[in-house]
Scaffold this motif. Structure first.
Motif, PDB file in Angstrom:
ATOM      1  N   MET A 107      13.366  -1.961 -11.877  1.00  0.00           N
ATOM      2  CA  MET A 107      14.585  -2.412 -11.222  1.00  0.00           C
ATOM      3  C   MET A 107      14.452  -2.468  -9.699  1.00  0.00           C
ATOM      4  SD  MET A 107      16.468  -3.015 -13.776  1.00  0.00           S
ATOM      5  CE  MET A 107      18.072  -3.236 -13.077  1.00  0.00           C
ATOM      6  N   ALA A 108      13.340  -1.997  -9.169  1.00  0.00           N
ATOM      7  CA  ALA A 108      13.163  -1.905  -7.718  1.00  0.00           C
ATOM      8  C   ALA A 108      12.555  -3.186  -7.160  1.00  0.00           C
ATOM      9  CB  ALA A 108      12.281  -0.720  -7.383  1.00  0.00           C
ATOM     10  N   ASP A 109      12.884  -3.466  -5.900  1.00  0.00           N
ATOM     11  CA  ASP A 109      12.282  -4.595  -5.188  1.00  0.00           C
ATOM     12  C   ASP A 109      10.851  -4.274  -4.765  1.00  0.00           C
ATOM     13  OD1 ASP A 109      14.614  -6.149  -5.350  1.00  0.00           O
ATOM     14  OD2 ASP A 109      15.447  -5.153  -3.596  1.00  0.00           O
ATOM     15  N   PHE A 110      10.627  -3.047  -4.358  1.00  0.00           N
ATOM     16  CA  PHE A 110       9.278  -2.604  -4.003  1.00  0.00           C
ATOM     17  C   PHE A 110       9.215  -1.089  -4.110  1.00  0.00           C
ATOM     18  CE2 PHE A 110      11.687  -2.684  -0.095  1.00  0.00           C
ATOM     19  CZ  PHE A 110      11.285  -1.562   0.611  1.00  0.00           C
ATOM     20  N   SER A 111       7.998  -0.563  -4.087  1.00  0.00           N
ATOM     21  CA  SER A 111       7.807   0.876  -4.231  1.00  0.00           C
ATOM     22  C   SER A 111       7.213   1.449  -2.950  1.00  0.00           C
ATOM     23  CB  SER A 111       6.894   1.183  -5.418  1.00  0.00           C
ATOM     24  OG  SER A 111       5.635   0.587  -5.227  1.00  0.00           O
ATOM     25  N   VAL A 112       7.548   2.691  -2.683  1.00  0.00           N
ATOM     26  CA  VAL A 112       7.061   3.363  -1.482  1.00  0.00           C
ATOM     27  C   VAL A 112       6.415   4.690  -1.884  1.00  0.00           C
ATOM     28  CG1 VAL A 112       8.806   2.340   0.012  1.00  0.00           C
ATOM     29  CG2 VAL A 112       9.242   4.537  -1.022  1.00  0.00           C
ATOM     30  N   HIS A 113       5.488   5.115  -1.061  1.00  0.00           N
ATOM     31  CA  HIS A 113       4.876   6.432  -1.200  1.00  0.00           C
ATOM     32  C   HIS A 113       4.868   7.056   0.189  1.00  0.00           C
ATOM     33  CE1 HIS A 113       2.319   9.576  -2.800  1.00  0.00           C
ATOM     34  NE2 HIS A 113       1.575   9.449  -1.714  1.00  0.00           N
ATOM     35  N   TYR A 114       5.241   8.320   0.267  1.00  0.00           N
ATOM     36  CA  TYR A 114       5.336   8.999   1.556  1.00  0.00           C
ATOM     37  C   TYR A 114       3.999   9.648   1.895  1.00  0.00           C
ATOM     38  CZ  TYR A 114      10.246   8.257   0.646  1.00  0.00           C
ATOM     39  OH  TYR A 114      11.453   7.668   0.369  1.00  0.00           O
ATOM     40  N   THR A 115       3.571   9.455   3.113  1.00  0.00           N
ATOM     41  CA  THR A 115       2.316  10.014   3.580  1.00  0.00           C
ATOM     42  C   THR A 115       2.573  10.955   4.742  1.00  0.00           C
ATOM     43  OG1 THR A 115       0.106   9.489   4.397  1.00  0.00           O
ATOM     44  CG2 THR A 115       1.885   8.047   5.113  1.00  0.00           C
ATOM     45  N   LYS A 116       1.659  11.885   4.947  1.00  0.00           N
ATOM     46  CA  LYS A 116       1.786  12.831   6.057  1.00  0.00           C
ATOM     47  C   LYS A 116       0.933  12.413   7.249  1.00  0.00           C
ATOM     48  CE  LYS A 116       2.878  16.642   3.052  1.00  0.00           C
ATOM     49  NZ  LYS A 116       2.562  17.981   2.575  1.00  0.00           N
ATOM     50  N   VAL A 117       0.181  11.336   7.102  1.00  0.00           N
ATOM     51  CA  VAL A 117      -0.694  10.851   8.166  1.00  0.00           C
ATOM     52  C   VAL A 117      -0.112   9.544   8.705  1.00  0.00           C
ATOM     53  CG1 VAL A 117      -3.026  10.153   8.752  1.00  0.00           C
ATOM     54  CG2 VAL A 117      -2.653  11.885   6.983  1.00  0.00           C
ATOM     55  N   ARG A 118       0.155   9.505  10.007  1.00  0.00           N
ATOM     56  CA  ARG A 118       0.812   8.344  10.625  1.00  0.00           C
ATOM     57  C   ARG A 118      -0.046   7.087  10.539  1.00  0.00           C
ATOM     58  NH1 ARG A 118       2.230   5.526  15.357  1.00  0.00           N
ATOM     59  NH2 ARG A 118       4.460   5.594  15.777  1.00  0.00           N
ATOM     60  N   SER A 119      -1.340   7.225  10.662  1.00  0.00           N
ATOM     61  CA  SER A 119      -2.209   6.046  10.670  1.00  0.00           C
ATOM     62  C   SER A 119      -2.324   5.394   9.294  1.00  0.00           C
ATOM     63  CB  SER A 119      -3.601   6.419  11.186  1.00  0.00           C
ATOM     64  OG  SER A 119      -4.187   7.380  10.335  1.00  0.00           O
ATOM     65  N   PHE A 120      -1.957   6.084   8.224  1.00  0.00           N
ATOM     66  CA  PHE A 120      -1.995   5.496   6.890  1.00  0.00           C
ATOM     67  C   PHE A 120      -0.751   4.672   6.583  1.00  0.00           C
ATOM     68  CE2 PHE A 120      -4.853   9.077   5.077  1.00  0.00           C
ATOM     69  CZ  PHE A 120      -5.942   8.541   5.742  1.00  0.00           C
ATOM     70  N   ALA A 121       0.268   4.773   7.395  1.00  0.00           N
ATOM     71  CA  ALA A 121       1.535   4.078   7.128  1.00  0.00           C
ATOM     72  C   ALA A 121       1.368   2.575   7.295  1.00  0.00           C
ATOM     73  CB  ALA A 121       2.616   4.586   8.077  1.00  0.00           C
TER      74      ALA A 121
END
Length: 126
Positions: A107-121
Motif C-alpha cells: 500500500m506504500a508509495d515507497f519504502s525507507v530504511h533509517y541509517t545512522k551514517v549521514r553519508s549513506f543517506a
C-alpha cells in the motif's frame, strides 16, 4: 403577458442550441510520487483516519537492501537539504511533508530504511 411567458419558456429550453457532447468519465492517472525529491522537515502520521491528508505513504523497511530511500535523521532542520536527510518534527503544521506510515508494503508509495551514517543517506540507484 402570455406571450412573455411563452418567450421566457422558449428561451429557458433553448431548442436552437446544440447540447454539449458527452464526455465519458476517465480517471486521470495519478502522478507517481518521486521519493528522491522529499527532504526537509517531515512529520510521520500513523493515524489511519488522517491518511487522506498526507502527501504520500511510506513503509518502514527493516532491511537496508530493499529500501527505496535511506534516511538519516538530522538534528538541525537547516542541514536537511538533500534527499534522504530528514528532520522529524512533532508539529504537523510546520512540516514540509506529511507522510503516512503504513504497515503494509504493497500500500506504500515507497519504502525507507533509517541509517545512522549521514553519508549513506539518499536515494537508491535504479
Amino acid at each position: 403577458m402570455l406571450a412573455e411567458l411563452l418567450v421566457s419558456g422558449l428561451l429557458a429550453l433553448n431548442p436552437f442550441a446544440t447540447p454539449a457532447p458527452r464526455v465519458p468519465f476517465v480517471a486521470a492517472p495519478l502522478t507517481s510520487l518521486e521519493p528522491c525529491r522529499i527532504y526537509g522537515t517531515i512529520y510521520l502520521e500513523r493515524d489511519p483516519r488522517r491518511r487522506g491528508f498526507c502527501f504520500g505513504v511510506i513503509y518502514e523497511e527493516p532491511e537496508e537492501g530493499f529500501a527505496d530511500v535511506m534516511v538519516f535523521a538530522e538534528d538541525n532542520k537547516l542541514f536537511a537539504d538533500k534527499p534522504g536527510l530528514w528532520y522529524f518534527t512533532e508539529a504537523r503544521d510546520f512540516a514540509d511533508y506529511v507522510l503516512f506510515v503504513s504497515n503494509q508494503r504493497g500500500m506504500a508509495d515507497f519504502s525507507v530504511h533509517y541509517t545512522k551514517v549521514r553519508s549513506f543517506a539518499g536515494c537508491r540507484k535504479q
